[in-house]
Design a protein around this motif. Structure first.
Motif, mmCIF file in Angstrom:
data_model
loop_
_atom_site.group_PDB
_atom_site.id
_atom_site.type_symbol
_atom_site.label_atom_id
_atom_site.label_comp_id
_atom_site.label_asym_id
_atom_site.label_seq_id
_atom_site.Cartn_x
_atom_site.Cartn_y
_atom_site.Cartn_z
ATOM 1 N N PHE A 187 0.810 -1.205 0.000
ATOM 2 C CA PHE A 187 0.000 0.000 0.000
ATOM 3 C C PHE A 187 0.851 1.267 0.000
ATOM 4 N N THR A 188 1.961 1.295 0.746
ATOM 5 C CA THR A 188 2.816 2.485 0.715
ATOM 6 C C THR A 188 3.469 2.629 -0.649
ATOM 7 N N GLY A 189 3.843 1.503 -1.256
ATOM 8 C CA GLY A 189 4.413 1.553 -2.589
ATOM 9 C C GLY A 189 3.431 2.085 -3.613
ATOM 10 N N ILE B 48 -7.889 0.218 -3.136
ATOM 11 C CA ILE B 48 -7.381 -0.710 -2.128
ATOM 12 C C ILE B 48 -7.881 -2.096 -2.511
ATOM 13 N N GLY B 49 -6.997 -2.873 -3.115
ATOM 14 C CA GLY B 49 -7.400 -4.141 -3.676
ATOM 15 C C GLY B 49 -8.064 -3.933 -5.033
ATOM 16 N N VAL C 232 -3.695 0.045 -8.450
ATOM 17 C CA VAL C 232 -4.348 -0.971 -7.631
ATOM 18 C C VAL C 232 -3.356 -1.412 -6.554
ATOM 19 N N ALA C 233 -3.673 -1.131 -5.310
ATOM 20 C CA ALA C 233 -2.780 -1.463 -4.203
ATOM 21 C C ALA C 233 -3.100 -2.852 -3.672
ATOM 22 N N LEU C 234 -2.136 -3.749 -3.788
ATOM 23 C CA LEU C 234 -2.263 -5.092 -3.232
ATOM 24 C C LEU C 234 -1.389 -5.209 -1.986
ATOM 25 N N LYS C 235 -1.592 -6.247 -1.243
ATOM 26 C CA LYS C 235 -0.747 -6.546 -0.079
ATOM 27 C C LYS C 235 -0.082 -7.894 -0.369
ATOM 28 N N SER C 236 0.747 -7.893 -1.416
ATOM 29 C CA SER C 236 1.241 -9.151 -1.966
ATOM 30 C C SER C 236 2.753 -9.332 -1.880
ATOM 31 N N ARG C 237 3.445 -8.380 -1.282
ATOM 32 C CA ARG C 237 4.911 -8.436 -1.312
ATOM 33 C C ARG C 237 5.472 -9.658 -0.596
ATOM 34 N N THR C 238 4.885 -10.011 0.522
ATOM 35 C CA THR C 238 5.477 -11.074 1.333
ATOM 36 C C THR C 238 4.570 -12.290 1.484
ATOM 37 N N ILE C 239 3.535 -12.390 0.663
ATOM 38 C CA ILE C 239 2.707 -13.587 0.713
ATOM 39 C C ILE C 239 3.292 -14.657 -0.205
ATOM 40 N N GLY D 119 4.933 -0.578 5.201
ATOM 41 C CA GLY D 119 4.081 -1.146 4.166
ATOM 42 C C GLY D 119 3.051 -2.124 4.696
ATOM 43 N N GLU D 120 3.497 -3.099 5.501
ATOM 44 C CA GLU D 120 2.559 -4.081 6.036
ATOM 45 C C GLU D 120 1.559 -3.420 6.993
#
Length: 458
Positions: free
Chosen positions: A39-41, A60-61, A76-83, A394-395
């Protein structure tokens, strides 16, 4: 649009009778569709596009319905960096499908300027796998068989030289990123890092080609393709390098980069910088900071805020694990202080303290517990009248935005390079209208960021 030769980005042409930006305003076509892995990215990228003149919305998503904003670009902001890589691929392809349905002419996959993407250890990075999946999906599009990769963002001290990533004056693996709790980066050679994650061959467009401009960059792309290389790390040590790179990316189906490359893309669509692109409603309400990042930059920002005499409260993960409701405690602590100015609630700590907690609770469990607590605190602060909120990490930003049930944000003026103020609607505001919000990447911002940010809102 004219067709391009196989393997080369098509040049394209703005239809007669107006600029590309005018065409968007009249027919609702989307010029640039962006997929960000945190999201910060996402706000970092949107900030650079806005500064270059694009009207930008950040979702958001992946939205469930069609785009309802008159903009030039959507992030489009994902939360996918560390999944898990498979999950990151699935989410990214879903975002791609939605952006294509909105008519996006070019796709931009955005990742961190420190190339957070480990290929060993407990968390495997996703830059390579997601890039490859997007290239597969766009293989039949003009310019879809070649892309670039560069996290360069000189305004924030991230430069690439001879394929090696520098943070300030030191190599990536000497910058503190080697101690990152989730994505420790031990190798600054980006060609090597990315090649370990991909089946496609990875090459380099070095500083000599970049310095000569568009024609030389395109010639180097053709040379690499003739060698069977489909992805190229690109050197960039200044904004001038990024502006020289921009025209060479015109018509490329997929661009992958940090946010720096964005400064050179709007001109490809006939768009110039404009103050109107960053206009937001006037700010009001109480002020607060929630910080979950443990980066060196955020550690300095927390210290500066506390040294300035402002109230700050640290969150102890071990107390959360013991069953203490630290979110409720934090909100009770903040309630009487908010009227006197911004307060800070933080879990930021040095690498030694973080590793100690992770050793006791586990890496994933420790992070998840802190994120849940900080997101509850962010929601509670807004319910108590906070309308200017800074979130660091970010997280943490991802968790807080989800807790606030924010679906879309308008991107406003820059606070520091890569960090803008945004405006969003949240049910937590009740009938009180919107919320000014900034999502700060852990590594970004000056030492006085937490204090300075609130002075820059109109």
């Amino acid at each position: 649009m004219t067709a391009a030769a196989p393997g080369r980005p098509k040049q394209g042409a703005v239809p007669s009778g107006g600029s590309a930006a005018h065409e968007v305003a009249s027919v609702g076509a989307l010029l640039l569709g962006c997929i960000a892995d945190d999201f910060t990215g996402a706000t970092d990228l949107a900030n650079n596009l806005v500064r270059a003149g694009m009207r930008v919305a950040q979702t958001i998503g992946v939205p469930e319905g069609p785009l309802d904003a008159d903009v030039d670009a959507v992030v489009v902001a994902l939360k996918s960096r560390t999944i898990a890589p498979a999950d990151a691929i699935e989410q990214s392809l879903e975002a791609l499908t939605w952006l294509q349905a909105q008519g996006a002419r070019q796709i931009y996959f955005k990742y961190c300027s420190t190339f957070d993407s480990t290929f060993s250890g407990p968390v495997r990075g996703n830059i390579g796998p997601v890039t490859e999946a997007l290239m597969d999906a766009l293989a039949d599009a003009p310019g879809g068989d070649f892309t670039i990769a560069t996290p360069a963002f000189p305004d924030n001290g991230r430069t690439v030289f001879k394929g090696h990533l520098f943070v300030g004056e030191v190599l990536l693996n000497e910058s503190g990123m080697q101690n990152h709790p989730l994505t420790p980066m031990s190798d600054p050679n980006l060609v090597r890092v990315l090649q370990a994650q991909m089946t496609r061959k990875v090459g380099l467009i070095d500083h000599r080609a970049v310095a000569q401009g568009e024609a030389a960059i395109r010639a180097r792309m053709e040379e690499l393709e003739s060698q069977g290389i489909q992805v190229a790390i690109v050197d960039a040590v200044s904004n001038d390098d990024l502006l020289r790179l921009g025209p060479a990316l015109k018509g490329m189906a997929l661009v992958t980069a940090g946010s720096g490359v964005a400064i050179g893309l709007p001109a490809n669509f006939g768009i110039a910088p404009s103050m109107q692109a960053s206009a937001l409603p006037a700010a009001r309400g109480l002020q607060a900071v929630v910080s979950g990042s443990c980066s060196l930059a955020t550690q300095r920002q927390v210290h500066h805020f506390m040294q300035s005499g402002r109230p700050a409260l640290g969150i102890d993960p071990l107390r959360i694990a013991a069953g203490v409701d630290v979110a409720a405690e934090a909100l009770d602590w903040a309630q009487p202080l908010l009227a006197d100015g911004p307060v800070l609630v933080y879990s930021t700590a040095d690498p030694g303290a973080v590793k100690s907690v992770q050793g006791q609770l586990g890496v994933e469990d420790a992070g998840a517990m802190v994120e849940r607590a900080l997101s509850r605190i962010a929601r509670g602060l807004v319910e108590r009248g906070v309308r200017q909120l800074v979130v660091a990490g970010g997280e943490t930003s991802g968790a807080c935005v989800q807790a606030l049930e924010i679906a879309q944000m308008r991107i406003g003026p820059q606070i520091d390079p890569g960090v803008p103020w945004c405006h969003a609607l949240s049910p937590a505001c009740g009938s009180g209208g919107g919320l000014h919000l900034t999502l700060k990447s852990g590594n970004f911002g000056t030492d006085d960021f937490f204090s300075k940010a609130f002075t820059l809102l109109p």
